[in-house]
Design a protein around this motif. Structure first.
Motif, mmCIF file in Angstrom:
data_model
loop_
_atom_site.group_PDB
_atom_site.id
_atom_site.type_symbol
_atom_site.label_atom_id
_atom_site.label_comp_id
_atom_site.label_asym_id
_atom_site.label_seq_id
_atom_site.Cartn_x
_atom_site.Cartn_y
_atom_site.Cartn_z
ATOM 1 N N VAL A 71 -2.194 -2.829 7.092
ATOM 2 C CA VAL A 71 -1.534 -1.647 6.535
ATOM 3 C C VAL A 71 -0.102 -2.048 6.232
ATOM 4 O O VAL A 71 0.746 -2.096 7.112
ATOM 5 C CB VAL A 71 -1.581 -0.451 7.520
ATOM 6 N N ARG A 72 0.146 -2.336 4.966
ATOM 7 C CA ARG A 72 1.454 -2.860 4.558
ATOM 8 C C ARG A 72 2.207 -1.867 3.684
ATOM 9 O O ARG A 72 1.641 -0.900 3.205
ATOM 10 C CB ARG A 72 1.256 -4.169 3.806
ATOM 11 N N GLY A 73 3.463 -2.177 3.479
ATOM 12 C CA GLY A 73 4.294 -1.376 2.600
ATOM 13 C C GLY A 73 5.156 -0.390 3.374
ATOM 14 O O GLY A 73 5.193 -0.391 4.606
ATOM 15 N N ASP A 74 5.844 0.456 2.599
ATOM 16 C CA ASP A 74 6.663 1.485 3.236
ATOM 17 C C ASP A 74 5.750 2.556 3.827
ATOM 18 O O ASP A 74 4.543 2.544 3.591
ATOM 19 C CB ASP A 74 7.667 2.070 2.237
ATOM 20 N N PRO A 75 6.296 3.481 4.623
ATOM 21 C CA PRO A 75 5.433 4.487 5.273
ATOM 22 C C PRO A 75 4.526 5.258 4.312
ATOM 23 O O PRO A 75 3.372 5.522 4.630
ATOM 24 C CB PRO A 75 6.434 5.406 5.968
ATOM 25 N N LYS A 76 5.025 5.595 3.132
ATOM 26 C CA LYS A 76 4.198 6.321 2.168
ATOM 27 C C LYS A 76 3.010 5.465 1.706
ATOM 28 O O LYS A 76 1.878 5.934 1.621
ATOM 29 C CB LYS A 76 5.022 6.769 0.971
ATOM 30 N N GLN A 77 3.262 4.200 1.418
ATOM 31 C CA GLN A 77 2.193 3.290 1.001
ATOM 32 C C GLN A 77 1.191 3.073 2.140
ATOM 33 O O GLN A 77 -0.007 2.967 1.901
ATOM 34 C CB GLN A 77 2.783 1.953 0.547
#
Length: 103
Positions: free
Chosen positions: A26-32
Protein backbone atom coordinates in the motif's frame (compact mmCIF):
# COMPACT_ATOMS: atom_id res chain seq x y z
CA UNK A 1 4.83 -41.84 6.67
CA UNK A 2 8.62 -41.41 6.87
CA UNK A 3 8.77 -40.26 3.23
CA UNK A 4 6.13 -37.59 3.80
CA UNK A 5 8.05 -35.81 6.60
CA UNK A 6 10.83 -34.44 4.33
CA UNK A 7 8.25 -33.50 1.71
CA UNK A 8 6.19 -31.61 4.28
CA UNK A 9 9.33 -29.87 5.57
CA UNK A 10 10.28 -28.78 2.05
CA UNK A 11 6.75 -27.60 1.38
CA UNK A 12 6.67 -25.64 4.64
CA UNK A 13 10.03 -24.00 4.00
CA UNK A 14 9.15 -23.10 0.43
CA UNK A 15 5.92 -21.41 1.54
CA UNK A 16 7.63 -19.08 3.99
CA UNK A 17 7.44 -15.47 2.97
CA UNK A 18 10.91 -14.03 2.66
CA UNK A 19 9.67 -10.44 2.29
CA UNK A 20 7.98 -8.22 4.80
CA UNK A 21 4.50 -7.72 3.40
CA UNK A 22 2.96 -5.94 6.38
CA UNK A 23 1.30 -3.29 4.26
CA UNK A 24 4.33 -2.56 2.07
CA UNK A 25 2.16 -2.99 -1.02
CA UNK A 26 0.00 0.00 0.00
CA UNK A 27 2.02 2.90 -1.34
CA UNK A 28 1.56 6.58 -1.95
CA UNK A 29 0.07 9.37 0.09
CA UNK A 30 -2.82 8.58 2.47
CA UNK A 31 -5.45 9.25 -0.21
CA UNK A 32 -3.74 6.91 -2.68
CA UNK A 33 -3.38 4.27 0.03
CA UNK A 34 -7.11 4.41 0.76
CA UNK A 35 -7.89 4.12 -2.96
CA UNK A 36 -5.63 1.06 -3.22
CA UNK A 37 -7.30 -0.61 -0.25
CA UNK A 38 -10.79 0.21 -1.59
CA UNK A 39 -9.85 -1.34 -4.93
CA UNK A 40 -8.91 -4.57 -3.19
CA UNK A 41 -12.21 -4.69 -1.28
CA UNK A 42 -13.99 -4.39 -4.65
CA UNK A 43 -17.71 -4.12 -5.05
CA UNK A 44 -20.45 -6.66 -4.78
CA UNK A 45 -18.80 -9.41 -6.80
CA UNK A 46 -16.61 -10.77 -4.01
CA UNK A 47 -19.39 -10.34 -1.44
CA UNK A 48 -21.77 -12.27 -3.70
CA UNK A 49 -19.37 -15.22 -3.81
CA UNK A 50 -19.37 -15.30 -0.02
CA UNK A 51 -23.15 -14.87 0.10
CA UNK A 52 -23.58 -17.72 -2.39
CA UNK A 53 -21.47 -19.99 -0.20
CA UNK A 54 -23.35 -19.03 2.95
CA UNK A 55 -26.72 -19.39 1.22
CA UNK A 56 -25.82 -22.97 0.27
CA UNK A 57 -24.70 -23.63 3.84
CA UNK A 58 -28.01 -22.18 5.01
CA UNK A 59 -29.86 -24.65 2.78
CA UNK A 60 -27.97 -27.62 4.24
CA UNK A 61 -28.36 -26.32 7.79
CA UNK A 62 -32.14 -26.20 7.24
CA UNK A 63 -32.14 -29.63 5.66
CA UNK A 64 -30.27 -30.97 8.71
CA UNK A 65 -32.49 -28.94 11.04
CA UNK A 66 -29.37 -27.35 12.50
CA UNK A 67 -31.09 -24.10 13.41
CA UNK A 68 -28.21 -22.50 15.29
CA UNK A 69 -25.96 -22.96 12.24
CA UNK A 70 -28.74 -21.68 9.99
CA UNK A 71 -29.11 -18.55 12.11
CA UNK A 72 -25.35 -18.08 12.03
CA UNK A 73 -25.42 -18.20 8.22
CA UNK A 74 -28.32 -15.73 8.06
CA UNK A 75 -26.37 -13.31 10.26
CA UNK A 76 -23.26 -13.67 8.08
CA UNK A 77 -25.25 -13.20 4.86
CA UNK A 78 -26.78 -10.03 6.25
CA UNK A 79 -23.40 -8.70 7.42
CA UNK A 80 -21.70 -9.48 4.10
CA UNK A 81 -24.42 -7.76 2.10
CA UNK A 82 -24.59 -4.74 4.40
CA UNK A 83 -20.81 -4.30 4.20
CA UNK A 84 -20.91 -4.60 0.42
CA UNK A 85 -23.72 -2.06 0.21
CA UNK A 86 -21.75 0.32 2.37
CA UNK A 87 -19.01 0.15 -0.28
CA UNK A 88 -21.51 0.42 -3.14
CA UNK A 89 -24.45 2.50 -1.89
CA UNK A 90 -25.98 2.76 -5.38
CA UNK A 91 -26.92 -0.91 -5.06
CA UNK A 92 -28.72 -0.48 -1.73
CA UNK A 93 -32.19 0.11 -3.17
CA UNK A 94 -32.13 -3.12 -5.16
CA UNK A 95 -31.01 -5.12 -2.11
CA UNK A 96 -33.71 -3.91 0.26
CA UNK A 97 -36.24 -6.53 -0.81
CA UNK A 98 -33.73 -9.27 -0.08
CA UNK A 99 -32.70 -7.80 3.29
CA UNK A 100 -36.22 -6.96 4.50
CA UNK A 101 -38.34 -9.74 2.98
CA UNK A 102 -36.35 -12.68 1.69
CA UNK A 103 -33.71 -12.93 4.38
Amino acid sequence: MKKSVPILAILFLSCRDKQNTNGDWVRGDPKQQIQTIEKHFRGLDVAMIEIDYRYRELFWAGKDQNWSYALYQVDKIKLSLENALERRPKRAASAQHFLQTVL
